[in-house]
Design a protein around this motif. Structure first.
Motif, short mmCIF file in Angstrom:
data_model
loop_
_atom_site.label_atom_id
_atom_site.label_comp_id
_atom_site.label_asym_id
_atom_site.label_seq_id
_atom_site.Cartn_x
_atom_site.Cartn_y
_atom_site.Cartn_z
N GLU A 96 0.76 -1.14 0.07
CA GLU A 96 0.06 -0.01 -0.02
C GLU A 96 0.83 1.29 -0.01
OE1 GLU A 96 -3.02 0.13 3.05
OE2 GLU A 96 -3.64 -2.05 2.73
N ILE A 97 0.52 2.46 -0.58
CA ILE A 97 1.12 3.50 -0.75
C ILE A 97 0.59 4.43 0.18
CG2 ILE A 97 1.88 5.21 -2.38
CD1 ILE A 97 3.06 2.47 -3.01
N CYS A 102 0.12 4.00 -7.19
CA CYS A 102 0.96 5.46 -6.97
C CYS A 102 0.30 6.44 -7.80
CB CYS A 102 2.52 5.27 -7.39
SG CYS A 102 3.34 4.04 -6.38
N LEU A 103 -0.26 6.33 -8.82
CA LEU A 103 -0.83 7.22 -9.70
C LEU A 103 -2.14 7.54 -9.02
CD1 LEU A 103 0.10 6.45 -13.44
CD2 LEU A 103 0.90 8.31 -12.20
N TYR A 121 -2.94 7.10 -5.86
CA TYR A 121 -2.76 7.86 -4.77
C TYR A 121 -2.33 9.37 -4.93
CZ TYR A 121 -0.36 9.21 -0.14
OH TYR A 121 0.02 9.91 0.88
N LEU A 122 -1.60 9.53 -5.83
CA LEU A 122 -1.11 10.97 -6.08
C LEU A 122 -2.10 11.81 -6.54
CD1 LEU A 122 2.20 10.73 -7.45
CD2 LEU A 122 1.77 11.35 -5.30
N VAL A 123 -3.19 11.20 -7.13
CA VAL A 123 -4.48 11.92 -7.83
C VAL A 123 -5.50 12.08 -6.73
CG1 VAL A 123 -6.07 11.95 -9.30
CG2 VAL A 123 -3.98 11.36 -9.96
N ASP A 124 -5.71 10.80 -6.07
CA ASP A 124 -7.05 10.93 -5.29
C ASP A 124 -6.76 11.42 -3.84
OD1 ASP A 124 -8.42 9.75 -7.17
OD2 ASP A 124 -8.29 7.77 -6.50
N GLU A 125 -5.52 11.25 -3.33
CA GLU A 125 -5.13 11.39 -2.04
C GLU A 125 -4.36 12.90 -1.95
OE1 GLU A 125 -6.15 9.76 0.81
OE2 GLU A 125 -7.26 8.24 -0.66
N CYS A 126 -3.45 13.21 -2.85
CA CYS A 126 -2.70 14.39 -2.56
C CYS A 126 -3.06 15.64 -3.75
CB CYS A 126 -1.21 14.17 -3.13
SG CYS A 126 -0.58 12.61 -2.25
N GLY A 127 -4.12 15.26 -4.62
CA GLY A 127 -4.67 16.16 -5.50
C GLY A 127 -3.75 16.72 -6.54
N ASP A 149 -1.60 16.56 -10.40
CA ASP A 149 -1.94 16.04 -11.71
C ASP A 149 -1.15 15.05 -12.22
OD1 ASP A 149 -2.65 16.14 -14.38
OD2 ASP A 149 -1.31 17.91 -14.92
N ALA A 150 -1.50 13.79 -12.76
CA ALA A 150 -0.92 12.89 -12.94
C ALA A 150 -0.29 12.86 -14.43
CB ALA A 150 -1.58 11.36 -12.80
N THR A 151 -0.56 13.74 -15.36
CA THR A 151 -0.16 13.84 -16.55
C THR A 151 1.47 14.07 -16.79
OG1 THR A 151 -0.71 16.06 -16.90
CG2 THR A 151 -2.19 14.53 -17.41
N LYS A 152 1.93 14.80 -15.70
CA LYS A 152 3.43 14.67 -15.82
C LYS A 152 4.17 13.25 -15.61
CE LYS A 152 3.54 16.39 -10.92
NZ LYS A 152 3.81 17.23 -9.98
N TYR A 153 3.36 12.09 -15.23
CA TYR A 153 4.27 10.93 -14.98
C TYR A 153 3.80 10.27 -16.23
CZ TYR A 153 4.75 12.60 -10.15
OH TYR A 153 5.10 13.34 -9.15
N CYS A 154 3.09 10.44 -17.27
CA CYS A 154 2.67 9.93 -18.36
C CYS A 154 3.61 10.00 -19.68
CB CYS A 154 1.39 10.05 -18.58
SG CYS A 154 0.21 9.72 -17.75
#
Length: 95
Positions: free
Chosen positions: A25-26, A79-80, A82-88, A90-95
């Motif tokens: 879990e992250i 991880c993605l 978690y970053l989007v849902d919990e930390c708010g 933008d996940a596009t920088k990891y794509c």
């Protein structure tokens, strides 16, 4: 008495490692960002080798040969999320 064979032990070890990666879990944003940067979004091994515009040969994607491929991609996805849902973030920088 049935002793486990070497092949059986190797298979059990691979399954145990897969299971451990799947249940991970992250809860740390720094770790999530690091894993998103380290785990590529697509298979990095596929290549077409060409010289002067002529294709010499093609190396197919080898990621499916990796016994942990599905678990590693699943970890990146966790991880993605978690970053989007919990930390708010933008996940596009990891794509």
């Amino acid at each position: 008495m049935n002793l486990p064979t070497q092949d059986h032990l190797n298979h059990s070890l691979l399954n145990q490692i897969r299971y451990q990666v799947e249940i991970l879990e992250i809860h740390n944003p720094k770790l999530a960002r690091l894993l998103c940067k380290l785990i590529p979004s697509q298979c990095p091994f596929e290549r077409t080798v060409s010289i002067l515009g002529r294709t010499l040969f093609h190396i197919p994607p080898l990621c499916k040969i990796n016994p942990f491929y599905e678990q590693i991609i699943g970890l990146r996805y966790k991880c993605l999320l978690y970053l989007v849902d919990e930390c708010g973030e933008d996940a596009t920088k990891y794509c």
